[in-house]
Design a protein around this motif. Structure first.
Motif, PDB file in Angstrom:
ATOM      1  N   ALA A 189      22.309 -49.529  79.507  1.00  0.00           N
ATOM      2  CA  ALA A 189      20.836 -50.004  78.965  1.00  0.00           C
ATOM      3  C   ALA A 189      20.741 -51.546  79.209  1.00  0.00           C
ATOM      4  O   ALA A 189      21.603 -52.405  78.853  1.00  0.00           O
ATOM      5  CB  ALA A 189      20.559 -49.300  77.828  1.00  0.00           C
ATOM      6  N   SER A 190      19.529 -52.075  79.259  1.00  0.00           N
ATOM      7  CA  SER A 190      19.158 -53.646  79.298  1.00  0.00           C
ATOM      8  C   SER A 190      19.567 -53.751  77.731  1.00  0.00           C
ATOM      9  O   SER A 190      19.701 -53.170  76.683  1.00  0.00           O
ATOM     10  CB  SER A 190      17.852 -53.454  79.426  1.00  0.00           C
ATOM     11  OG  SER A 190      16.773 -52.997  78.420  1.00  0.00           O
ATOM     12  N   THR A 239      15.395 -56.939  67.000  1.00  0.00           N
ATOM     13  CA  THR A 239      15.809 -58.478  67.296  1.00  0.00           C
ATOM     14  C   THR A 239      16.921 -58.826  66.668  1.00  0.00           C
ATOM     15  O   THR A 239      17.477 -59.671  67.278  1.00  0.00           O
ATOM     16  CB  THR A 239      14.334 -59.248  66.950  1.00  0.00           C
ATOM     17  OG1 THR A 239      14.229 -59.138  65.401  1.00  0.00           O
ATOM     18  CG2 THR A 239      13.056 -58.775  67.752  1.00  0.00           C
ATOM     19  N   ASP A 240      17.410 -58.299  65.740  1.00  0.00           N
ATOM     20  CA  ASP A 240      18.393 -58.577  64.834  1.00  0.00           C
ATOM     21  C   ASP A 240      19.735 -58.096  65.621  1.00  0.00           C
ATOM     22  O   ASP A 240      20.854 -58.546  65.237  1.00  0.00           O
ATOM     23  CB  ASP A 240      18.449 -58.182  63.398  1.00  0.00           C
ATOM     24  CG  ASP A 240      17.358 -58.773  62.688  1.00  0.00           C
ATOM     25  OD1 ASP A 240      17.251 -60.381  62.944  1.00  0.00           O
ATOM     26  OD2 ASP A 240      17.062 -58.447  61.544  1.00  0.00           O
ATOM     27  N   CYS A 241      19.828 -57.273  66.504  1.00  0.00           N
ATOM     28  CA  CYS A 241      20.874 -56.701  67.097  1.00  0.00           C
ATOM     29  C   CYS A 241      21.264 -57.285  68.493  1.00  0.00           C
ATOM     30  O   CYS A 241      22.105 -56.878  69.203  1.00  0.00           O
ATOM     31  CB  CYS A 241      20.558 -55.052  67.592  1.00  0.00           C
ATOM     32  SG  CYS A 241      20.540 -54.192  65.928  1.00  0.00           S
ATOM     33  N   LEU A 242      20.135 -58.467  68.631  1.00  0.00           N
ATOM     34  CA  LEU A 242      20.485 -59.238  70.171  1.00  0.00           C
ATOM     35  C   LEU A 242      21.212 -60.290  69.735  1.00  0.00           C
ATOM     36  O   LEU A 242      21.203 -61.052  68.565  1.00  0.00           O
ATOM     37  CB  LEU A 242      18.949 -59.365  70.531  1.00  0.00           C
ATOM     38  CG  LEU A 242      18.148 -58.401  70.992  1.00  0.00           C
ATOM     39  CD1 LEU A 242      16.751 -58.827  71.317  1.00  0.00           C
ATOM     40  CD2 LEU A 242      18.645 -57.867  72.301  1.00  0.00           C
ATOM     41  N   SER A 243      22.104 -60.910  70.591  1.00  0.00           N
ATOM     42  CA  SER A 243      22.531 -62.116  70.755  1.00  0.00           C
ATOM     43  C   SER A 243      21.514 -62.834  70.963  1.00  0.00           C
ATOM     44  O   SER A 243      20.422 -62.806  71.219  1.00  0.00           O
ATOM     45  CB  SER A 243      23.528 -62.152  71.838  1.00  0.00           C
ATOM     46  OG  SER A 243      22.975 -62.428  73.231  1.00  0.00           O
ATOM     47  N   GLN A 244      21.860 -64.432  70.606  1.00  0.00           N
ATOM     48  CA  GLN A 244      20.727 -65.365  70.587  1.00  0.00           C
ATOM     49  C   GLN A 244      20.221 -65.631  72.188  1.00  0.00           C
ATOM     50  O   GLN A 244      19.080 -65.686  72.524  1.00  0.00           O
ATOM     51  CB  GLN A 244      21.483 -66.709  70.195  1.00  0.00           C
ATOM     52  CG  GLN A 244      20.426 -68.010  70.284  1.00  0.00           C
ATOM     53  CD  GLN A 244      19.172 -67.472  69.120  1.00  0.00           C
ATOM     54  OE1 GLN A 244      19.464 -67.083  68.028  1.00  0.00           O
ATOM     55  NE2 GLN A 244      17.872 -67.474  69.503  1.00  0.00           N
ATOM     56  N   THR A 265      19.299 -51.356  74.378  1.00  0.00           N
ATOM     57  CA  THR A 265      20.515 -51.205  73.569  1.00  0.00           C
ATOM     58  C   THR A 265      20.097 -51.638  71.946  1.00  0.00           C
ATOM     59  O   THR A 265      20.717 -50.966  71.047  1.00  0.00           O
ATOM     60  CB  THR A 265      21.760 -52.152  73.944  1.00  0.00           C
ATOM     61  OG1 THR A 265      21.951 -51.441  75.521  1.00  0.00           O
ATOM     62  CG2 THR A 265      22.998 -51.857  73.272  1.00  0.00           C
ATOM     63  N   ALA A 266      19.398 -52.731  71.785  1.00  0.00           N
ATOM     64  CA  ALA A 266      19.169 -52.981  70.441  1.00  0.00           C
ATOM     65  C   ALA A 266      18.409 -52.087  69.582  1.00  0.00           C
ATOM     66  O   ALA A 266      18.511 -51.891  68.440  1.00  0.00           O
ATOM     67  CB  ALA A 266      18.494 -54.547  70.615  1.00  0.00           C
ATOM     68  N   ASP A 299      20.494 -63.244  74.547  1.00  0.00           N
ATOM     69  CA  ASP A 299      19.583 -62.104  74.856  1.00  0.00           C
ATOM     70  C   ASP A 299      18.171 -62.360  74.169  1.00  0.00           C
ATOM     71  O   ASP A 299      16.970 -62.032  74.905  1.00  0.00           O
ATOM     72  CB  ASP A 299      20.078 -60.782  74.579  1.00  0.00           C
ATOM     73  CG  ASP A 299      21.257 -60.509  75.457  1.00  0.00           C
ATOM     74  OD1 ASP A 299      21.333 -61.056  76.653  1.00  0.00           O
ATOM     75  OD2 ASP A 299      22.093 -59.685  75.277  1.00  0.00           O
ATOM     76  N   TYR A 300      18.090 -62.518  73.042  1.00  0.00           N
ATOM     77  CA  TYR A 300      16.740 -62.668  72.410  1.00  0.00           C
ATOM     78  C   TYR A 300      16.011 -63.955  72.921  1.00  0.00           C
ATOM     79  O   TYR A 300      14.841 -63.716  73.167  1.00  0.00           O
ATOM     80  CB  TYR A 300      17.076 -63.336  70.961  1.00  0.00           C
ATOM     81  CG  TYR A 300      15.789 -63.500  70.186  1.00  0.00           C
ATOM     82  CD1 TYR A 300      15.108 -62.434  69.488  1.00  0.00           C
ATOM     83  CD2 TYR A 300      15.062 -64.708  70.049  1.00  0.00           C
ATOM     84  CE1 TYR A 300      13.945 -62.578  68.922  1.00  0.00           C
ATOM     85  CE2 TYR A 300      13.972 -65.143  69.399  1.00  0.00           C
ATOM     86  CZ  TYR A 300      13.377 -63.768  68.617  1.00  0.00           C
ATOM     87  OH  TYR A 300      12.217 -63.825  68.007  1.00  0.00           O
ATOM     88  N   ASP A 301      16.613 -64.811  73.317  1.00  0.00           N
ATOM     89  CA  ASP A 301      15.828 -65.967  74.318  1.00  0.00           C
ATOM     90  C   ASP A 301      15.197 -65.763  75.383  1.00  0.00           C
ATOM     91  O   ASP A 301      14.291 -66.106  76.022  1.00  0.00           O
ATOM     92  CB  ASP A 301      16.589 -67.255  74.370  1.00  0.00           C
ATOM     93  CG  ASP A 301      16.952 -68.101  72.943  1.00  0.00           C
ATOM     94  OD1 ASP A 301      16.229 -67.613  71.984  1.00  0.00           O
ATOM     95  OD2 ASP A 301      18.192 -68.696  73.191  1.00  0.00           O
ATOM     96  N   GLN A 302      15.816 -64.646  75.863  1.00  0.00           N
ATOM     97  CA  GLN A 302      15.148 -63.991  77.314  1.00  0.00           C
ATOM     98  C   GLN A 302      14.229 -63.017  77.240  1.00  0.00           C
ATOM     99  O   GLN A 302      13.723 -62.458  78.199  1.00  0.00           O
ATOM    100  CB  GLN A 302      16.532 -63.520  78.215  1.00  0.00           C
ATOM    101  CG  GLN A 302      17.337 -64.709  78.614  1.00  0.00           C
ATOM    102  CD  GLN A 302      18.529 -64.410  79.327  1.00  0.00           C
ATOM    103  OE1 GLN A 302      18.648 -63.146  79.671  1.00  0.00           O
ATOM    104  NE2 GLN A 302      19.325 -65.532  79.652  1.00  0.00           N
TER     105      GLN A 302
END
Length: 190
Positions: free
Chosen positions: A65-66, A98-103, A70-71, A105-108
């Motif tokens: 999954a993207s 959003t808390d399950c994303l790396s920084q 996944t998050a 991935d979050y920035d993108q």
């Protein structure tokens, strides 16, 4: 069994008939937990085979999954480990994801990241199951105390509505000090 079936095509009825459902129920009552769970989900339509066959594809969809999808799937897993009940409101899942994303991935993330993630996860496998089903409305989520959500992308992964981070041993994506989440795999957590 796999070697016996290799290279062969088997035709399976669309649904279990009454006799097959009774035999499956007997096996489930004898301790077959996966069959018992499949019967719980598919008893009304009898599509037990499709239910059971969907598991490998659901796992494949999760593994490929993207990052946003996944998050969205990992957020309720973390919540369940912390004792939250089933049927979480979509706003809770979106905010927690959003808390399950790396920084990185979050920035993108784009403005419509949540809609894209839910659409990706709503596609059924084998015509039966999907990784994510439409969430219930907050009024039907009895027993759930969810933090208010300001919507997707409210803040950064470290400044969401969460006031405390769960224990590191319980949640792979959060450090106990509240520091930014780091990408980890379940195998690398202690």
């Amino acid at each position: 069994m796999r070697k016996l079936l290799s290279g062969r095509t088997l035709t399976v009825p669309d649904a279990f008939d009454t006799q097959a459902l009774a035999a499956a129920t007997a096996l489930a009552e004898g301790g077959e937990r996966l069959l018992s769970a499949a019967l719980t989900r598919a008893r009304t339509d009898g599509r037990v085979t499709q239910d059971l066959a969907g598991a490998p594809e659901l796992l494949n969809r999760y593994q490929h999954a993207s990052p946003a999808a996944t998050a969205v799937l990992e957020a309720p897993l973390d919540a369940r480990r912390l004792g939250v009940r089933l049927h979480l409101p979509q706003a809770f899942l979106t905010d927690a994801a959003t808390d399950c994303l790396s920084q990185m991935d979050y920035d993108q993330l784009t403005d419509d990241w949540a809609e894209q993630a839910y659409a990706e996860l709503a596609k059924p496998v084998h015509g039966k199951q999907a990784p994510c089903v439409a969430p219930p409305t907050p009024t039907t989520a009895a027993g759930i105390v969810a933090p208010p959500s300001a919507g997707p992308r409210s803040g950064s992964p470290t400044t969401s509505n969460n006031t405390t981070a769960p224990p590191a041993a319980t949640c792979a994506h959060h450090a106990p000090s509240g520091t930014p989440p780091t990408p980890t795999s379940p195998a690398s957590t202690t």
